[in-house]
Design an enzyme around this catalytic site. Structure first.
Site, PDB file in Angstrom:
ATOM      1  N   TRP A 190       2.915   7.985  -1.793  1.00 36.44           N
ATOM      2  CA  TRP A 190       4.366   8.213  -1.941  1.00 36.44           C
ATOM      3  C   TRP A 190       4.604   9.217  -3.070  1.00 36.44           C
ATOM      4  O   TRP A 190       5.397  10.145  -2.936  1.00 36.44           O
ATOM      5  CB  TRP A 190       5.044   6.880  -2.239  1.00 36.44           C
ATOM      6  CG  TRP A 190       6.537   6.934  -2.432  1.00 36.44           C
ATOM      7  CD1 TRP A 190       7.491   6.730  -1.471  1.00 36.44           C
ATOM      8  CD2 TRP A 190       7.247   7.176  -3.659  1.00 36.44           C
ATOM      9  NE1 TRP A 190       8.743   6.844  -2.022  1.00 36.44           N
ATOM     10  CE2 TRP A 190       8.626   7.120  -3.360  1.00 36.44           C
ATOM     11  CE3 TRP A 190       6.858   7.438  -4.975  1.00 36.44           C
ATOM     12  CZ2 TRP A 190       9.620   7.304  -4.326  1.00 36.44           C
ATOM     13  CZ3 TRP A 190       7.836   7.639  -5.942  1.00 36.44           C
ATOM     14  CH2 TRP A 190       9.202   7.565  -5.602  1.00 36.44           C
ATOM     15  N   ASP A 246       0.813  -1.217   0.000  1.00 34.31           N
ATOM     16  CA  ASP A 246       0.000   0.000   0.000  1.00 34.31           C
ATOM     17  C   ASP A 246       0.847   1.268   0.000  1.00 34.31           C
ATOM     18  O   ASP A 246       1.963   1.267   0.515  1.00 34.31           O
ATOM     19  CB  ASP A 246      -0.853   0.002   1.281  1.00 34.31           C
ATOM     20  CG  ASP A 246      -2.316   0.194   0.962  1.00 34.31           C
ATOM     21  OD1 ASP A 246      -2.619   0.734  -0.106  1.00 34.31           O
ATOM     22  OD2 ASP A 246      -3.145  -0.212   1.796  1.00 34.31           O
ATOM     23  N   LEU A 302      13.523 -19.314  -3.567  1.00 33.00           N
ATOM     24  CA  LEU A 302      12.319 -18.566  -3.164  1.00 33.00           C
ATOM     25  C   LEU A 302      11.179 -18.734  -4.178  1.00 33.00           C
ATOM     26  O   LEU A 302      11.413 -18.655  -5.387  1.00 33.00           O
ATOM     27  CB  LEU A 302      12.682 -17.074  -3.070  1.00 33.00           C
ATOM     28  CG  LEU A 302      11.532 -16.117  -2.741  1.00 33.00           C
ATOM     29  CD1 LEU A 302      11.226 -16.133  -1.245  1.00 33.00           C
ATOM     30  CD2 LEU A 302      11.845 -14.695  -3.182  1.00 33.00           C
ATOM     31  N   GLU A 329     -10.954  -5.834  -7.091  1.00 33.10           N
ATOM     32  CA  GLU A 329     -11.619  -4.525  -6.919  1.00 33.10           C
ATOM     33  C   GLU A 329     -10.874  -3.394  -7.637  1.00 33.10           C
ATOM     34  O   GLU A 329     -11.433  -2.326  -7.861  1.00 33.10           O
ATOM     35  CB  GLU A 329     -11.728  -4.153  -5.430  1.00 33.10           C
ATOM     36  CG  GLU A 329     -12.701  -5.000  -4.617  1.00 33.10           C
ATOM     37  CD  GLU A 329     -12.134  -6.350  -4.202  1.00 33.10           C
ATOM     38  OE1 GLU A 329     -10.902  -6.442  -3.995  1.00 33.10           O
ATOM     39  OE2 GLU A 329     -12.913  -7.314  -4.103  1.00 33.10           O
ATOM     40  N   HIS A 388       3.632   3.824  -8.487  1.00 37.98           N
ATOM     41  CA  HIS A 388       3.542   2.390  -8.823  1.00 37.98           C
ATOM     42  C   HIS A 388       4.852   1.896  -9.436  1.00 37.98           C
ATOM     43  O   HIS A 388       5.298   0.788  -9.147  1.00 37.98           O
ATOM     44  CB  HIS A 388       2.371   2.140  -9.776  1.00 37.98           C
ATOM     45  CG  HIS A 388       1.037   2.426  -9.155  1.00 37.98           C
ATOM     46  ND1 HIS A 388       0.679   1.936  -7.917  1.00 37.98           N
ATOM     47  CD2 HIS A 388      -0.017   3.166  -9.587  1.00 37.98           C
ATOM     48  CE1 HIS A 388      -0.556   2.351  -7.620  1.00 37.98           C
ATOM     49  NE2 HIS A 388      -0.997   3.101  -8.611  1.00 37.98           N
TER      50      HIS A 388
HETATM   51  C1  FPP Z   1      -1.317   0.239  -3.629  1.00 39.73           C
HETATM   52  O1  FPP Z   1      -0.984   1.572  -3.831  1.00 39.73           O
HETATM   53  C2  FPP Z   1      -0.803  -0.691  -4.606  1.00 39.73           C
HETATM   54  C3  FPP Z   1      -1.523  -1.290  -5.598  1.00 39.73           C
HETATM   55  C4  FPP Z   1      -2.863  -0.923  -6.068  1.00 39.73           C
HETATM   56  C5  FPP Z   1      -0.980  -2.448  -6.249  1.00 39.73           C
HETATM   57  C6  FPP Z   1      -0.009  -2.129  -7.337  1.00 39.73           C
HETATM   58  C7  FPP Z   1       1.339  -2.424  -6.851  1.00 39.73           C
HETATM   59  C8  FPP Z   1       2.403  -2.143  -7.546  1.00 39.73           C
HETATM   60  C9  FPP Z   1       2.317  -1.516  -8.893  1.00 39.73           C
HETATM   61  C10 FPP Z   1       3.727  -2.452  -7.011  1.00 39.73           C
HETATM   62  C11 FPP Z   1       4.433  -3.359  -7.958  1.00 39.73           C
HETATM   63  C12 FPP Z   1       3.882  -4.693  -7.944  1.00 39.73           C
HETATM   64  C13 FPP Z   1       3.775  -5.518  -8.993  1.00 39.73           C
HETATM   65  C14 FPP Z   1       3.338  -6.901  -8.730  1.00 39.73           C
HETATM   66  C15 FPP Z   1       4.092  -5.118 -10.377  1.00 39.73           C
HETATM   67  P1  FPP Z   1      -2.171   2.604  -3.829  1.00 39.73           P
HETATM   68  O2  FPP Z   1      -2.401   3.062  -5.225  1.00 39.73           O
HETATM   69  O3  FPP Z   1      -3.374   1.991  -3.171  1.00 39.73           O
HETATM   70  O4  FPP Z   1      -1.578   3.770  -2.964  1.00 39.73           O
HETATM   71  P2  FPP Z   1      -2.419   4.767  -2.042  1.00 39.73           P
HETATM   72  O5  FPP Z   1      -3.056   3.927  -0.985  1.00 39.73           O
HETATM   73  O6  FPP Z   1      -1.378   5.687  -1.517  1.00 39.73           O
HETATM   74  O7  FPP Z   1      -3.427   5.452  -2.918  1.00 39.73           O
END
Ligand code: FPP
Length: 230
Positions: free
Chosen positions: A25, A20, A135, A67, A37
Site C-alpha cells: 500500500w 496483509d 466485542l 517470524e 503500517h
Molecule cells: C503485513 O503487511 C502486516 C504486518 C506485518 C503486521 C503489522 C500490522 C499492522 C502494523 C497493522 C496494525 C496492527 C496492529 C495490531 C498495531 P506487510 O508488511 O507484510 O505488507 P506487504 O505484504 O505489502 O509487504
C-alpha cells in the site's frame, strides 16, 4: 460456519484478520513501508468500530508473528510502536465496550521476544478493558500457531494428560477463543498463514485484493456473508 465446530451460543461471529499489504500500500504511493503500517493501525481502529456495530462477538488480528522479527530493525521498531499505540487506545475501546485480549508466546517462556514496553502496554490494556462486555478484540503478537500447538501438547504431556482435542484446546494461549467463523486475508495472497490453524478448522476464508489499509466496512460485510455458506 461449520455447525459441528461452532460453539458461540449467542449467534455472534468470530472474525480473524491477516492484515496483509501494508508495505505494498505504501510503496504504491511512494511512501516508506512504515507509513503503510501506520495506515494499517488506523484502519484496524476503524474495522474495530465497524465490528462493534455488527454481529461480531470476537475479532482476532495477526499483529506480529514469530517470524516477523527478521524484518529490518527500524520496521520492527515501528510496528512495535504501533502496538503500543493500539493498546493505548483505552478510552476509545472503553467507549465502544471493547475488551482486549492477547495471544502469543508467553512472556516468561524461553522463546519470548516481546520487549518490556510492549508487555506493559498489553497488560495495561487488558486490565483497563477487563470490565467491558462487548466485542472481544484479541491481538496476536509474537504469535505463531505451530508454537502454540506444540506448547499445548508439551504442557499436556508434562502433566501426564491424554492428548485429545479437549486437552490441547484447554492449553492453547487463550482457551476461551472460540472457533473462527471467517478468516479475512487482504492484499491478494491466496494462502494460509501460521495463524489460528487449530481454531480456524471449518472456517470460511475471504480473500481480497484490497490491501489492509483500504479494507472497508462494506468488505467486512462481504466477508460476513460467507459465514454459513462454507
Ligand atoms: C503485513 O503487511 C502486516 C504486518 C506485518 C503486521 C503489522 C500490522 C499492522 C502494523 C497493522 C496494525 C496492527 C496492529 C495490531 C498495531 P506487510 O508488511 O507484510 O505488507 P506487504 O505484504 O505489502 O509487504
Amino acid at each position: 460456519m461449520n455447525p459441528e465446530l461452532h460453539t458461540l451460543p449467542n449467534g455472534q461471529h468470530h472474525v480473524a484478520c491477516i492484515m496483509d499489504g501494508n508495505g505494498r500500500w505504501a510503496e504504491s504511493r511512494d511512501l516508506p513501508r512504515t507509513a503503510g503500517h501506520t495506515a494499517g493501525e488506523e484502519n484496524l481502529a476503524s474495522i474495530v468500530r465497524a465490528s462493534v456495530q455488527r454481529d461480531i462477538g470476537w475479532l482476532t488480528v495477526f499483529g506480529f508473528s514469530t517470524e516477523n522479527w527478521v524484518r529490518p530493525r527500524a520496521e520492527v521498531r515501528h510496528i512495535l510502536g504501533l502496538h503500543e499505540r493500539l493498546f493505548g487506545r483505552v478510552e476509545e475501546l472503553n467507549d465502544n465496550n471493547v475488551r482486549i485480549r492477547w495471544i502469543g508466546r508467553p512472556f516468561d517462556s524461553a522463546e519470548s521476544r516481546t520487549p518490556r514496553f510492549v508487555q506493559r502496554a498489553i497488560k495495561k490494556a487488558i486490565a483497563d478493558t477487563a470490565n467491558n462486555t462487548g466485542l472481544v478484540l484479541t491481538v496476536a503478537f509474537d504469535y505463531g500457531s505451530r508454537f502454540e500447538m506444540m506448547d499445548a501438547v508439551r504442557s499436556a504431556r508434562r502433566n501426564g494428560t491424554d492428548i485429545d482435542i479437549t486437552s490441547v484446546t484447554q492449553r492453547l494461549h487463550d482457551p476461551d477463543l472460540p472457533p473462527v467463523d471467517v478468516m479475512i486475508r487482504t492484499s491478494g495472497e491466496i494462502r494460509v498463514s501460521n495463524f489460528l490453524l487449530w481454531q480456524a478448522a471449518g472456517s470460511a476464508i475471504y480473500f481480497t485484493e484490497t490491501p489492509w489499509p483500504d479494507l472497508s466496512a462494506n468488505e467486512l460485510d462481504t466477508a460476513l456473508s460467507l459465514v454459513g455458506t462454507a
